[in-house]
Scaffold this motif. Structure first.
Motif, PDB file in Angstrom:
ATOM      1  N   ILE A  14      32.678  52.481  35.361  1.00  8.64           N
ATOM      2  CA  ILE A  14      33.107  51.087  35.484  1.00  8.64           C
ATOM      3  C   ILE A  14      34.250  50.980  36.482  1.00  8.64           C
ATOM      4  N   LEU A  15      35.161  51.962  36.472  1.00  6.98           N
ATOM      5  CA  LEU A  15      36.278  51.942  37.411  1.00  6.98           C
ATOM      6  C   LEU A  15      35.782  52.012  38.850  1.00  6.98           C
ATOM      7  N   GLN A  16      34.784  52.858  39.123  1.00  9.93           N
ATOM      8  CA  GLN A  16      34.233  52.946  40.474  1.00  9.93           C
ATOM      9  C   GLN A  16      33.552  51.637  40.883  1.00  9.93           C
ATOM     10  N   THR A  17      32.884  51.006  39.937  1.00 10.17           N
ATOM     11  CA  THR A  17      32.243  49.721  40.235  1.00 10.17           C
ATOM     12  C   THR A  17      33.293  48.660  40.542  1.00 10.17           C
ATOM     13  N   ILE A  18      34.379  48.667  39.778  1.00  8.87           N
ATOM     14  CA  ILE A  18      35.466  47.715  40.028  1.00  8.87           C
ATOM     15  C   ILE A  18      36.065  47.947  41.415  1.00  8.87           C
ATOM     16  N   GLU A  19      36.226  49.214  41.785  1.00  8.39           N
ATOM     17  CA  GLU A  19      36.749  49.527  43.113  1.00  8.39           C
ATOM     18  C   GLU A  19      35.814  48.991  44.201  1.00  8.39           C
ATOM     19  N   THR A  20      34.512  49.105  43.974  1.00  8.40           N
ATOM     20  CA  THR A  20      33.539  48.598  44.939  1.00  8.40           C
ATOM     21  C   THR A  20      33.635  47.076  45.057  1.00  8.40           C
ATOM     22  N   VAL A  21      33.725  46.406  43.915  1.00 11.93           N
ATOM     23  CA  VAL A  21      33.854  44.947  43.919  1.00 11.93           C
ATOM     24  C   VAL A  21      35.143  44.530  44.627  1.00 11.93           C
ATOM     25  N   SER A  22      36.225  45.235  44.351  1.00 15.09           N
ATOM     26  CA  SER A  22      37.507  44.914  44.988  1.00 15.09           C
ATOM     27  C   SER A  22      37.426  45.086  46.500  1.00 15.09           C
ATOM     28  N   ALA A  23      36.752  46.157  46.940  1.00 19.54           N
ATOM     29  CA  ALA A  23      36.625  46.400  48.373  1.00 19.54           C
ATOM     30  C   ALA A  23      35.808  45.306  49.050  1.00 19.54           C
ATOM     31  N   ARG A  24      34.790  44.816  48.356  1.00 17.32           N
ATOM     32  CA  ARG A  24      33.937  43.771  48.940  1.00 17.32           C
ATOM     33  C   ARG A  24      34.631  42.416  49.000  1.00 17.32           C
ATOM     34  N   THR A  25      35.445  42.116  48.008  1.00  9.11           N
ATOM     35  CA  THR A  25      35.978  40.761  47.874  1.00  9.11           C
ATOM     36  C   THR A  25      37.435  40.617  48.297  1.00  9.11           C
ATOM     37  N   GLY A  26      38.150  41.725  48.418  1.00 14.16           N
ATOM     38  CA  GLY A  26      39.567  41.648  48.749  1.00 14.16           C
ATOM     39  C   GLY A  26      40.467  41.449  47.557  1.00 14.16           C
ATOM     40  N   LEU A  27      39.889  41.452  46.349  1.00 15.67           N
ATOM     41  CA  LEU A  27      40.715  41.331  45.144  1.00 15.67           C
ATOM     42  C   LEU A  27      41.484  42.617  44.893  1.00 15.67           C
ATOM     43  N   ALA A  28      42.622  42.486  44.256  1.00 22.94           N
ATOM     44  CA  ALA A  28      43.386  43.645  43.806  1.00 22.94           C
ATOM     45  C   ALA A  28      43.461  43.601  42.281  1.00 22.94           C
ATOM     46  N   TYR A  29      43.788  44.718  41.683  1.00 23.53           N
ATOM     47  CA  TYR A  29      43.907  44.742  40.216  1.00 23.53           C
ATOM     48  C   TYR A  29      44.988  45.733  39.819  1.00 23.53           C
ATOM     49  N   GLU A  30      45.449  45.575  38.599  1.00 19.18           N
ATOM     50  CA  GLU A  30      46.407  46.521  38.049  1.00 19.18           C
ATOM     51  C   GLU A  30      46.098  46.731  36.572  1.00 19.18           C
ATOM     52  N   VAL A  31      46.416  47.914  36.104  1.00 20.55           N
ATOM     53  CA  VAL A  31      46.190  48.263  34.708  1.00 20.55           C
ATOM     54  C   VAL A  31      47.458  47.934  33.934  1.00 20.55           C
ATOM     55  N   ARG A  32      47.332  47.033  32.986  1.00 20.43           N
ATOM     56  CA  ARG A  32      48.464  46.683  32.125  1.00 20.43           C
ATOM     57  C   ARG A  32      48.302  47.359  30.769  1.00 20.43           C
ATOM     58  N   GLU A  33      49.228  47.096  29.877  1.00 17.52           N
ATOM     59  CA  GLU A  33      49.184  47.759  28.576  1.00 17.52           C
ATOM     60  C   GLU A  33      47.975  47.354  27.749  1.00 17.52           C
ATOM     61  N   ASP A  34      47.565  46.109  27.882  1.00 17.56           N
ATOM     62  CA  ASP A  34      46.489  45.624  27.029  1.00 17.56           C
ATOM     63  C   ASP A  34      45.363  44.957  27.799  1.00 17.56           C
ATOM     64  N   SER A  35      45.358  45.103  29.118  1.00 17.73           N
ATOM     65  CA  SER A  35      44.324  44.405  29.888  1.00 17.73           C
ATOM     66  C   SER A  35      44.226  44.969  31.300  1.00 17.73           C
ATOM     67  N   LEU A  36      43.172  44.512  31.975  1.00 15.71           N
ATOM     68  CA  LEU A  36      42.989  44.778  33.397  1.00 15.71           C
ATOM     69  C   LEU A  36      43.213  43.447  34.103  1.00 15.71           C
ATOM     70  N   TYR A  37      44.211  43.393  34.972  1.00 14.38           N
ATOM     71  CA  TYR A  37      44.651  42.132  35.576  1.00 14.38           C
ATOM     72  C   TYR A  37      44.221  42.082  37.034  1.00 14.38           C
ATOM     73  N   PHE A  38      43.446  41.049  37.396  1.00 17.51           N
ATOM     74  CA  PHE A  38      42.962  40.866  38.758  1.00 17.51           C
ATOM     75  C   PHE A  38      43.752  39.749  39.441  1.00 17.51           C
ATOM     76  N   PHE A  39      44.032  39.956  40.726  1.00 17.94           N
ATOM     77  CA  PHE A  39      44.765  38.938  41.472  1.00 17.94           C
ATOM     78  C   PHE A  39      44.372  39.006  42.943  1.00 17.94           C
ATOM     79  N   ALA A  40      44.619  37.913  43.636  1.00 13.20           N
ATOM     80  CA  ALA A  40      44.347  37.831  45.066  1.00 13.20           C
ATOM     81  C   ALA A  40      45.658  38.071  45.802  1.00 13.20           C
ATOM     82  N   PRO A  41      45.807  39.183  46.511  1.00 14.86           N
ATOM     83  CA  PRO A  41      47.090  39.515  47.156  1.00 14.86           C
ATOM     84  C   PRO A  41      47.615  38.443  48.085  1.00 14.86           C
TER      85      PRO A  41
END
Length: 411
Positions: free
Chosen positions: A315-342
């Motif tokens: 799933i992490l590799q798929t997320i990396e692929t999606v991020s590369a395609r769309t320009g989204l960034a993400y960070e791992v928080r204590e209780d969630s995966l947080y996506f944002f547009a830089p």
């Protein structure tokens, strides 16, 4: 012949029914992010049910049944059909099957006397496999009962083994005693086998972390092992999971990374970006959160995932692929995966104030951004003051450098 260790499951399950998991060949990894699988038999009707109708069916008495060599999906389909054969109201999502040792081939054996309700039978059948159920509203007054894995089963991060399923059942049903015996010793006595603890937490070595857990457990009222572990980890901002005969206690971001290592197959012909990310989060059991108005920071042509087919990727590799395609960034928080547009607001809503390099079990590492909101509220003003001081000192140095620099000659 059933797995020897599972005889203890059969003996400890309530009288309503018994569940056994036999030795079968493991099926291929399930497509966790694909459309849900359902035990219901396809019918010509499209009848649906409301929450109230499903609740009423669950409260009906179940006819006497004896199943000696059945399969979980088929038995659930029979329960569904016996209550009302004119439509579908019970579903087993693919992500649930992906957590079970034998997936959709999970064998089951039980008998009923006719004095139990569908609710009681369903709860007992699912309990031994560490499953639960909930009724979800699907819109327009319609609802569906979904069979789901318990959180502790999801945290394993892969298809569980028979021994892990049994250990989780023991942890959920056996009670911690308020005495001086260590938590590890009590769990070993309840499980009747050797169980280790592994600690990977920031700021404490294994000895101190073990002491913290035992001290906290000693001061709690008698409750199931899972409840004690949940409460202790909540106090220290940790997470726990079962890995073979080991209970791993780790920092929460490390647990999220672990769950994102689950392998999935996804096939998106055309899916909204945010819905695709939520789907990946559900497959891993990780909460997905978004920056407010995040989609405004994504180019219009990237707001949908099209023609994407991944095989044997995590799933992490798929997320990396999606991020590369769309320009989204993400960070791992204590209780969630947080996506944002830089490029949206330049990250000023929640500024990055540091970075933490977390080593991975299989080698390599992941750089995790530390944002201001992740710090306790009482510490945030202290960070602001230090940043202001650092900025002022940098400004003074720049002014001094500019004043000391020789004048530039005009051509």
């Amino acid at each position: 012949m059933p797995h020897p260790s599972l005889h203890r499951i059969v003996l400890r399950v309530a009288v309503v029914a018994t569940l056994t998991l036999g030795l079968l060949a493991l099926p291929a990894a399930s497509a966790l992010a694909q459309p849900a699988q359902t035990p219901a038999t396809t019918t010509a009707t499209t009848k649906t049910f409301s929450v109230g109708e499903i609740q009423k069916m669950l409260d009906q008495k179940v006819r006497p049944m004896t199943v000696r060599n059945g399969q979980l999906l088929k038995v659930l389909a029979d329960i569904e059909s016996a209550a009302d054969s004119s439509g579908r109201w019970l579903e087993v999502p693919a992500r649930t099957l992906g957590c079970l040792p034998y997936g959709d081939k999970t064998p089951i054996a039980f008998n009923t006397t006719g004095n139990q309700t569908g609710r009681e039978l369903l709860a007992t059948l699912l309990d031994a496999a560490n499953l639960t159920w909930q009724i979800d509203e699907t819109g327009e007054g319609k609802a569906m009962l979904r069979v789901l894995p318990r959180p502790e089963l999801v945290r394993i991060g892969r298809r569980a083994t028979i021994d892990e399923v049994e250990l989780l059942r023991v942890l959920r049903h056996e009670t911690v005693k308020a005495n001086k015996t260590s938590l590890k010793a009590q769990i070993q006595a309840a499980a009747q086998r050797h169980v280790d603890f592994l600690y990977d937490v920031t700021g404490e070595d294994a000895a101190q972390a073990s002491k913290d857990i035992n001290d906290s457990a000693a001061n709690m009222p008698e409750s199931p092992f899972t409840g004690v572990l949940d409460q202790v980890c909540a106090e220290h901002r940790w997470a726990w999971r079962v890995d073979q005969s080991t209970i791993c206690v780790v920092d929460r971001p490390k647990q999220i990374i672990h769950q994102l290592q689950r392998t999935v197959v996804v096939q998106w012909k055309s899916a909204p970006l945010d819905e695709a990310l939520v789907e990946l989060g559900e497959a891993s059991g990780v909460l997905v959160q978004f920056q407010p108005a995040m989609m405004e920071g994504v180019e219009e042509q990237n707001q949908r995932i099209t023609s994407m087919d991944t095989s044997r990727r995590t799933i992490l590799q798929t997320i990396e692929t999606v991020s590369a395609r769309t320009g989204l960034a993400y960070e791992v928080r204590e209780d969630s995966l947080y996506f944002f547009a830089p490029r949206l607001h330049s990250g000023r809503i929640d500024p990055v104030i540091g970075m933490y390099q977390m080593p991975l079990t299989g080698g390599g590492s992941v750089n995790l951004f530390l944002r201001k909101s992740m710090l306790p509220e009482d510490v945030q003003p202290l960070v602001d003051k230090r940043l202001e001081k650092a900025a002022a000192e940098m400004a003074d140095q720049l002014r001094k450098s500019a004043a000391d620099a020789p004048p530039t000659a005009n051509p």
